[in-house]
Motif scaffolding. Structure first.
Motif, PDB file in Angstrom:
ATOM      1  N   TYR A  63       0.827  -1.201   0.000  1.00  0.00           N
ATOM      2  CA  TYR A  63       0.000   0.000   0.000  1.00  0.00           C
ATOM      3  C   TYR A  63       0.860   1.249   0.000  1.00  0.00           C
ATOM      4  CZ  TYR A  63      -3.790   3.164   1.386  1.00  0.00           C
ATOM      5  OH  TYR A  63      -4.715   4.181   1.430  1.00  0.00           O
ATOM      6  N   LEU A  64       0.587   2.141  -0.960  1.00  0.00           N
ATOM      7  CA  LEU A  64       1.369   3.364  -1.116  1.00  0.00           C
ATOM      8  C   LEU A  64       0.748   4.563  -0.404  1.00  0.00           C
ATOM      9  CD1 LEU A  64       2.206   3.046  -4.936  1.00  0.00           C
ATOM     10  CD2 LEU A  64       3.535   2.226  -2.983  1.00  0.00           C
ATOM     11  N   GLY A  65      -0.431   4.366   0.168  1.00  0.00           N
ATOM     12  CA  GLY A  65      -1.125   5.460   0.840  1.00  0.00           C
ATOM     13  C   GLY A  65      -0.678   5.644   2.278  1.00  0.00           C
ATOM     14  N   ASP A  66      -1.556   6.222   3.090  1.00  0.00           N
ATOM     15  CA  ASP A  66      -1.273   6.526   4.498  1.00  0.00           C
ATOM     16  C   ASP A  66      -0.891   5.249   5.245  1.00  0.00           C
ATOM     17  OD1 ASP A  66      -1.328   7.257   7.166  1.00  0.00           O
ATOM     18  OD2 ASP A  66      -3.016   8.621   6.913  1.00  0.00           O
ATOM     19  N   PRO A  67       0.284   5.203   5.867  1.00  0.00           N
ATOM     20  CA  PRO A  67       0.690   3.993   6.610  1.00  0.00           C
ATOM     21  C   PRO A  67      -0.302   3.593   7.696  1.00  0.00           C
ATOM     22  CG  PRO A  67       2.571   5.440   6.310  1.00  0.00           C
ATOM     23  CD  PRO A  67       1.363   6.214   5.850  1.00  0.00           C
ATOM     24  N   GLU A  68      -1.022   4.568   8.255  1.00  0.00           N
ATOM     25  CA  GLU A  68      -2.003   4.247   9.296  1.00  0.00           C
ATOM     26  C   GLU A  68      -3.112   3.354   8.772  1.00  0.00           C
ATOM     27  OE1 GLU A  68      -2.723   7.865  12.215  1.00  0.00           O
ATOM     28  OE2 GLU A  68      -2.492   8.553  10.152  1.00  0.00           O
ATOM     29  N   ASP A  69      -3.475   3.523   7.502  1.00  0.00           N
ATOM     30  CA  ASP A  69      -4.574   2.732   6.943  1.00  0.00           C
ATOM     31  C   ASP A  69      -4.307   1.235   7.060  1.00  0.00           C
ATOM     32  OD1 ASP A  69      -5.865   5.048   6.324  1.00  0.00           O
ATOM     33  OD2 ASP A  69      -5.630   4.901   4.149  1.00  0.00           O
ATOM     34  N   ILE A  70      -3.067   0.843   6.824  1.00  0.00           N
ATOM     35  CA  ILE A  70      -2.722  -0.577   6.901  1.00  0.00           C
ATOM     36  C   ILE A  70      -2.855  -1.088   8.332  1.00  0.00           C
ATOM     37  CG2 ILE A  70      -0.733  -2.134   6.843  1.00  0.00           C
ATOM     38  CD1 ILE A  70      -2.024  -1.957   4.190  1.00  0.00           C
ATOM     39  N   LEU A  71      -2.540  -0.252   9.310  1.00  0.00           N
ATOM     40  CA  LEU A  71      -2.671  -0.662  10.708  1.00  0.00           C
ATOM     41  C   LEU A  71      -4.133  -0.910  11.062  1.00  0.00           C
ATOM     42  CD1 LEU A  71      -1.367  -1.188  13.440  1.00  0.00           C
ATOM     43  CD2 LEU A  71      -1.549   1.267  13.921  1.00  0.00           C
ATOM     44  N   TYR A  72      -5.016   0.021  10.664  1.00  0.00           N
ATOM     45  CA  TYR A  72      -6.440  -0.168  10.911  1.00  0.00           C
ATOM     46  C   TYR A  72      -6.931  -1.446  10.233  1.00  0.00           C
ATOM     47  CZ  TYR A  72      -6.760   4.654  12.636  1.00  0.00           C
ATOM     48  OH  TYR A  72      -6.609   5.792  13.354  1.00  0.00           O
ATOM     49  N   LEU A  73      -6.531  -1.626   8.993  1.00  0.00           N
ATOM     50  CA  LEU A  73      -6.964  -2.802   8.236  1.00  0.00           C
ATOM     51  C   LEU A  73      -6.466  -4.086   8.887  1.00  0.00           C
ATOM     52  CD1 LEU A  73      -8.272  -4.068   5.708  1.00  0.00           C
ATOM     53  CD2 LEU A  73      -6.072  -3.778   4.554  1.00  0.00           C
ATOM     54  N   ALA A  74      -5.197  -4.101   9.289  1.00  0.00           N
ATOM     55  CA  ALA A  74      -4.605  -5.303   9.880  1.00  0.00           C
ATOM     56  C   ALA A  74      -5.288  -5.674  11.191  1.00  0.00           C
ATOM     57  CB  ALA A  74      -3.111  -5.098  10.110  1.00  0.00           C
ATOM     58  N   ILE A  75      -5.592  -4.685  12.023  1.00  0.00           N
ATOM     59  CA  ILE A  75      -6.284  -4.961  13.286  1.00  0.00           C
ATOM     60  C   ILE A  75      -7.684  -5.499  13.017  1.00  0.00           C
ATOM     61  CG2 ILE A  75      -7.276  -3.910  15.366  1.00  0.00           C
ATOM     62  CD1 ILE A  75      -4.902  -1.988  15.371  1.00  0.00           C
ATOM     63  N   GLY A  76      -8.372  -4.873  12.060  1.00  0.00           N
ATOM     64  CA  GLY A  76      -9.711  -5.342  11.711  1.00  0.00           C
ATOM     65  C   GLY A  76      -9.701  -6.774  11.197  1.00  0.00           C
ATOM     66  N   LEU A  77      -8.707  -7.108  10.358  1.00  0.00           N
ATOM     67  CA  LEU A  77      -8.605  -8.473   9.839  1.00  0.00           C
ATOM     68  C   LEU A  77      -8.253  -9.462  10.942  1.00  0.00           C
ATOM     69  CD1 LEU A  77      -6.770  -7.840   6.445  1.00  0.00           C
ATOM     70  CD2 LEU A  77      -9.066  -8.789   6.739  1.00  0.00           C
ATOM     71  N   LEU A 176      -0.885  -4.839  20.285  1.00  0.00           N
ATOM     72  CA  LEU A 176      -1.642  -5.458  21.367  1.00  0.00           C
ATOM     73  C   LEU A 176      -3.111  -5.637  20.994  1.00  0.00           C
ATOM     74  CD1 LEU A 176      -0.092  -3.479  24.358  1.00  0.00           C
ATOM     75  CD2 LEU A 176       0.484  -5.788  23.585  1.00  0.00           C
ATOM     76  N   ASN A 177      -3.690  -6.689  21.505  1.00  0.00           N
ATOM     77  CA  ASN A 177      -5.110  -6.967  21.284  1.00  0.00           C
ATOM     78  C   ASN A 177      -5.856  -6.627  22.571  1.00  0.00           C
ATOM     79  OD1 ASN A 177      -7.515  -7.847  20.215  1.00  0.00           O
ATOM     80  ND2 ASN A 177      -7.137  -9.999  20.678  1.00  0.00           N
ATOM     81  N   ASP A 178      -6.081  -5.331  22.776  1.00  0.00           N
ATOM     82  CA  ASP A 178      -6.718  -4.895  24.012  1.00  0.00           C
ATOM     83  C   ASP A 178      -7.608  -3.688  23.750  1.00  0.00           C
ATOM     84  OD1 ASP A 178      -4.966  -2.839  23.560  1.00  0.00           O
ATOM     85  OD2 ASP A 178      -3.664  -3.270  25.258  1.00  0.00           O
ATOM     86  N   ALA A 179      -7.993  -3.004  24.801  1.00  0.00           N
ATOM     87  CA  ALA A 179      -8.913  -1.874  24.667  1.00  0.00           C
ATOM     88  C   ALA A 179      -8.346  -0.765  23.801  1.00  0.00           C
ATOM     89  CB  ALA A 179      -9.269  -1.327  26.050  1.00  0.00           C
ATOM     90  N   ASN A 180      -7.019  -0.587  23.822  1.00  0.00           N
ATOM     91  CA  ASN A 180      -6.408   0.471  23.004  1.00  0.00           C
ATOM     92  C   ASN A 180      -6.609   0.192  21.516  1.00  0.00           C
ATOM     93  OD1 ASN A 180      -5.348   2.087  25.082  1.00  0.00           O
ATOM     94  ND2 ASN A 180      -3.677   0.634  25.383  1.00  0.00           N
ATOM     95  N   ALA A 181      -6.467  -1.072  21.129  1.00  0.00           N
ATOM     96  CA  ALA A 181      -6.677  -1.432  19.727  1.00  0.00           C
ATOM     97  C   ALA A 181      -8.128  -1.217  19.331  1.00  0.00           C
ATOM     98  CB  ALA A 181      -6.269  -2.882  19.492  1.00  0.00           C
TER      99      ALA A 181
END
Length: 262
Positions: A63-77, A176-181
């Motif tokens: 992904y060439l866009g915003d690096p944050e997008d991949i983090l959101y996507l990865a956590i959701g997956l 981490l897989n917790d409330a922060n995520a």
């Protein structure tokens, strides 16, 4: 895009744990389910900014866009696969890794866009360090995302230096897989949330549509199976994923899953 240009890309690598140990029949079922979860989630990434590479037992997303997008996507997956493992008869685990680094965009033998470069190689190695249901990131990705906002600091846990088979060392961080995520997902960009966050309200219309779609493949048993699956599912997509396990033919399962939400 010119293959001579080097791009800085976020790369998410996902792998089905123990895929090769399944029978061929179960490999097909597992991969069909895996692909359906991925397909329902990655539409949030524009085709212009991303390249999706099927790796056989997983997928690499550059992904060439915003690096944050991949983090959101990865956590959701990660969360979606963990929910599926709890509810589906064909249970399996997925491990994930993210890296940020250089890639080149090339054209493959079929005329499709492909990516090559160290960013992909390192993402695969970061993923290989992960345990089932674990999401890890490289130091380069951690540094960039952490510099964007201090809100991310408490989401990561440094788990040390890991050495790959080429004797190359990598500093690795766990997401981490917790409330922060969970808070991160809830506060994230709308185009990511809409594809990764569950739709909790399953109304009667959803159930009736699912029953009609399922009955086309398995007959009158569809009503009972929908009633059972509705007690476990937290979204329309999850309902269809559960019900798809009752369909034996791969093409029919794919067609059934394509009707989710319609």
């Amino acid at each position: 895009m010119s293959s001579n240009r080097t791009w800085l890309s976020s790369v998410l690598f996902l792998d089905i744990v123990g895929y090769s140990r399944h029978s061929i029949e179960n490999q097909i079922r597992v991969k069909d389910h895996f692909n359906s979860v991925i397909t329902n989630s990655i539409d949030c990434l524009s085709d212009e900014d991303s390249v999706k590479l099927d790796t056989g037992d997983g997928i690499a997303i550059c992904y060439l866009g915003d690096p944050e997008d991949i983090l959101y996507l990865a956590i959701g997956l990660r969360n979606a696969f963990m929910r599926s493992a709890e509810n589906c008869e064909m249970a399996y685990s997925v491990r994930s890794g993210i890296n940020l680094g250089p890639v080149k965009i090339v054209e493959d033998i079929n005329g499709q866009r492909n990516m090559i470069g160290d960013a992909i190689n390192v993402a695969q190695r970061i993923m290989a360090f992960a345990q089932p249901d674990q999401l890890l990131v490289s130091r380069s990705y951690f540094d960039v995302v952490n510099a964007i906002s201090e809100n991310y600091e408490d989401m990561f846990n440094y788990i040390g230096m890991h050495e790959d088979k080429h004797v190359r060392k990598h500093a690795v961080y766990e997401v981490l897989n917790d409330a922060n995520a969970l808070k991160l997902i809830e506060a994230g960009p709308r185009h990511i949330i809409e594809t990764t966050a569950p739709v909790v309200d399953l109304n009667q219309e959803h159930l009736e549509s699912a029953q009609t779609h399922l009955a086309a493949y398995i007959g009158p048993m569809a009503k009972l199976l929908v009633e059972r699956a509705a007690k476990q599912a937290s979204s329309v997509n999850e309902l269809y994923l559960l019900l798809a396990e009752e369909i034996d033919v791969a093409e029919n399962r794919k067609a059934f899953l394509s009707m989710a939400g319609k």
